[in-house]
Design a protein around this motif. Structure first.
Motif, PDB file in Angstrom:
ATOM      1  N   ARG A 219       0.833  -1.201   0.000  1.00 17.70           N
ATOM      2  CA  ARG A 219       0.000   0.000   0.000  1.00 17.70           C
ATOM      3  C   ARG A 219       0.867   1.251   0.000  1.00 17.70           C
ATOM      4  O   ARG A 219       0.597   2.210  -0.723  1.00 17.70           O
ATOM      5  CB  ARG A 219      -0.932   0.011   1.212  1.00 17.70           C
ATOM      6  N   TYR A 220       1.915   1.256   0.825  1.00 14.27           N
ATOM      7  CA  TYR A 220       2.770   2.428   0.884  1.00 14.27           C
ATOM      8  C   TYR A 220       3.452   2.656  -0.469  1.00 14.27           C
ATOM      9  O   TYR A 220       3.549   3.795  -0.934  1.00 14.27           O
ATOM     10  CB  TYR A 220       3.823   2.270   1.979  1.00 14.27           C
ATOM     11  N   VAL A 221       3.896   1.587  -1.096  1.00 14.59           N
ATOM     12  CA  VAL A 221       4.536   1.715  -2.407  1.00 14.59           C
ATOM     13  C   VAL A 221       3.558   2.309  -3.416  1.00 14.59           C
ATOM     14  O   VAL A 221       3.911   3.210  -4.195  1.00 14.59           O
ATOM     15  CB  VAL A 221       5.060   0.346  -2.886  1.00 14.59           C
ATOM     16  N   ARG A 222       2.323   1.810  -3.440  1.00 14.92           N
ATOM     17  CA  ARG A 222       1.326   2.347  -4.372  1.00 14.92           C
ATOM     18  C   ARG A 222       1.077   3.834  -4.102  1.00 14.92           C
ATOM     19  O   ARG A 222       0.913   4.628  -5.024  1.00 14.92           O
ATOM     20  CB  ARG A 222       0.015   1.575  -4.246  1.00 14.92           C
ATOM     21  N   GLN A 223       1.022   4.193  -2.813  1.00 15.94           N
ATOM     22  CA  GLN A 223       0.709   5.564  -2.436  1.00 15.94           C
ATOM     23  C   GLN A 223       1.794   6.542  -2.894  1.00 15.94           C
ATOM     24  O   GLN A 223       1.506   7.673  -3.280  1.00 15.94           O
ATOM     25  CB  GLN A 223       0.527   5.639  -0.921  1.00 15.94           C
ATOM     26  N   TRP A 224       3.064   6.111  -2.842  1.00 13.82           N
ATOM     27  CA  TRP A 224       4.189   6.994  -3.148  1.00 13.82           C
ATOM     28  C   TRP A 224       4.919   6.576  -4.419  1.00 13.82           C
ATOM     29  O   TRP A 224       6.080   6.924  -4.613  1.00 13.82           O
ATOM     30  CB  TRP A 224       5.161   7.025  -1.964  1.00 13.82           C
ATOM     31  N   ALA A 262       9.724  -1.527  -8.801  1.00 15.95           N
ATOM     32  CA  ALA A 262       9.833  -1.580 -10.257  1.00 15.95           C
ATOM     33  C   ALA A 262       8.579  -2.192 -10.871  1.00 15.95           C
ATOM     34  O   ALA A 262       8.046  -1.683 -11.880  1.00 15.95           O
ATOM     35  CB  ALA A 262      11.071  -2.382 -10.667  1.00 15.95           C
ATOM     36  N   ARG A 263       8.090  -3.283 -10.281  1.00 12.82           N
ATOM     37  CA  ARG A 263       6.909  -3.949 -10.838  1.00 12.82           C
ATOM     38  C   ARG A 263       5.694  -3.038 -10.808  1.00 12.82           C
ATOM     39  O   ARG A 263       4.956  -2.930 -11.809  1.00 12.82           O
ATOM     40  CB  ARG A 263       6.621  -5.248 -10.066  1.00 12.82           C
ATOM     41  N   ARG A 264       5.482  -2.357  -9.699  1.00 13.69           N
ATOM     42  CA  ARG A 264       4.315  -1.481  -9.589  1.00 13.69           C
ATOM     43  C   ARG A 264       4.438  -0.274 -10.524  1.00 13.69           C
ATOM     44  O   ARG A 264       3.456   0.187 -11.100  1.00 13.69           O
ATOM     45  CB  ARG A 264       4.128  -1.013  -8.146  1.00 13.69           C
ATOM     46  N   MET A 268       1.865   0.696 -13.616  1.00  9.79           N
ATOM     47  CA  MET A 268       1.259   2.015 -13.794  1.00  9.79           C
ATOM     48  C   MET A 268       1.577   2.571 -15.186  1.00  9.79           C
ATOM     49  O   MET A 268       0.688   3.079 -15.890  1.00  9.79           O
ATOM     50  CB  MET A 268       1.756   2.986 -12.724  1.00  9.79           C
ATOM     51  N   ALA A 269       2.847   2.473 -15.584  1.00  7.11           N
ATOM     52  CA  ALA A 269       3.237   2.985 -16.894  1.00  7.11           C
ATOM     53  C   ALA A 269       2.521   2.243 -18.023  1.00  7.11           C
ATOM     54  O   ALA A 269       2.095   2.860 -19.010  1.00  7.11           O
ATOM     55  CB  ALA A 269       4.754   2.862 -17.064  1.00  7.11           C
ATOM     56  N   CYS A 290       5.696   8.228 -13.528  1.00  4.83           N
ATOM     57  CA  CYS A 290       5.566   6.976 -12.772  1.00  4.83           C
ATOM     58  C   CYS A 290       6.698   6.772 -11.773  1.00  4.83           C
ATOM     59  O   CYS A 290       6.783   5.708 -11.144  1.00  4.83           O
ATOM     60  CB  CYS A 290       5.493   5.792 -13.736  1.00  4.83           C
ATOM     61  N   GLY A 291       7.581   7.763 -11.615  1.00  3.34           N
ATOM     62  CA  GLY A 291       8.610   7.676 -10.586  1.00  3.34           C
ATOM     63  C   GLY A 291       9.970   7.240 -11.070  1.00  3.34           C
ATOM     64  O   GLY A 291      10.899   7.130 -10.251  1.00  3.34           O
ATOM     65  N   PHE A 292      10.122   6.977 -12.373  1.00  2.00           N
ATOM     66  CA  PHE A 292      11.443   6.625 -12.886  1.00  2.00           C
ATOM     67  C   PHE A 292      12.285   7.890 -12.960  1.00  2.00           C
ATOM     68  O   PHE A 292      11.780   8.971 -13.283  1.00  2.00           O
ATOM     69  CB  PHE A 292      11.328   5.968 -14.258  1.00  2.00           C
ATOM     70  N   SER A 293      13.565   7.762 -12.695  1.00  2.00           N
ATOM     71  CA  SER A 293      14.438   8.942 -12.606  1.00  2.00           C
ATOM     72  C   SER A 293      14.926   9.425 -13.960  1.00  2.00           C
ATOM     73  O   SER A 293      15.389  10.562 -14.084  1.00  2.00           O
ATOM     74  CB  SER A 293      15.629   8.647 -11.699  1.00  2.00           C
TER      75      SER A 293
END
Length: 322
Positions: A219-224, A262-264, A268-269, A290-293
């Motif tokens: 859940r925390y990973v999905r949230q952030w 990475a999977r989540r 999303m992407a 999606c959070g990739f740098s």
């Protein structure tokens, strides 16, 4: 309504008072709840006709529901308990509208972001002067006890959607919403749900099930997910574990912090690359959202997870729509 096995996808049964003659709405609403969830007596507070809808999902051991309704009150009387016992613990997650709960051990007021846990076979009165939207879970006594749950005497209120909320209650609410919420898909993992129920109701010093820890971490990973600075330390701190404990929990589920993130992010992407609303955005922009740098990291991780590049995934989606 069909049944679903743990970690499976089931048929969601939906009921609404829309289109029902006003004079029969309460009667049919009571009949539906008696058959699908918990038998209750319903009373209107102000509006002449009840506007209400409910989505129900019956799993092997649990029942999940999403409820929306205009202002009203419901009562589970001693007579109703005798004639229509549930032999279950009920969990109600308030999403919208303040509510009150009157029990033989006092009155509790609930606001959005709070979970009420009670014995459904003890008489109670619930009122929703502002209307309501809530998630519900019904857990049979034997299932509740076999999972290590302690009967909620008296009823308990737990924060799940407020700052500092219980991470296990929050993860449980998200699990139920993904199954029966407005965008729910009928998929639910019963084992994880029961682990989360036990963890949310456990005393702070009690040991928690690995399944509950995993669900809270997810859940925390999905949230952030969109935050490129998310780290193992942040996840561990958020759910009350050390980094070493978090690593062990994820290892038991065949993954690690980097692989889970990475999977989540790739999931999303993938959704965004298929959506027409993102067709004007570049592949690189979607990766950053999606959070990739960087574009390079996005392309590398996406190919590792899916076997193709983000650009190829977008082309396949366009061809499928065409």
């Amino acid at each position: 309504m069909s049944r679903a096995t743990p970690a499976s996808r089931g048929a969601v049964d939906r009921f609404s008072t829309r289109g029902v003659p006003a004079a029969r709405r309460i009667e049919l609403w009571e009949e539906h709840n008696a058959d699908a969830l918990v038998a209750l007596r319903c009373r209107m507070l102000e509006e002449p006709a009840l506007e209400a809808s409910e989505a129900n999902l019956q799993l092997d051991r649990l029942h999940l529901a999403h409820v929306e309704a205009s202002p009203h009150a419901v009562e589970r009387t001693a007579r109703t308990v005798r004639t229509r016992p549930t032999e279950s613990v009920a969990l109600y997650f308030t999403l919208r509208g303040e509510a009150y709960f009157h029990h033989d051990d006092g009155v509790r007021r609930l606001r959005p972001g709070q979970l009420l846990v009670c014995d459904a076979d003890r008489p109670f009165l619930r009122g929703f002067s502002q209307g309501l939207e809530e998630l519900a879970m019904k857990v049979p006594y034997d299932v509740f006890r076999s999972a290590g749950g302690t009967m909620p005497r008296p009823a308990r209120v737990i924060d799940f959607g407020t700052p500092g909320a219980d991470p296990y209650a929050a993860a449980l609410a998200e699990l139920v919403a993904r199954a029966v919420g407005p965008d729910g898909d009928g998929a639910a993992d019963e084992g994880a749900a029961l682990d989360l129920v036990t963890a949310a109701l456990a005393e702070p010093e009690a040991s928690q099930a690995a399944g509950a820890h995993f669900a809270a971490a997810e859940r925390y990973v999905r949230q952030w997910l969109r935050d490129p600075t998310m780290s193992a330390r942040r996840i561990a701190d958020a759910i009350g574990l050390s980094e070493r404990q978090l690593s062990r929990v994820l290892a038991e589920h065949g993954t690690s912090v980097p692989r889970l993130i990475a999977r989540r992010r790739v999931e999303m992407a993938s959704r965004m690359l298929r959506m027409p609303s993102y067709a004007e955005q570049t592949v690189e922009a979607i990766g950053l959202r999606c959070g990739f740098s960087s574009a390079a990291q996005f392309s590398r991780v996406f190919r590792e997870q899916s076997g193709m590049s983000p650009s190829e995934a977008r082309r396949y989606a366009l061809a499928a729509r065409a």
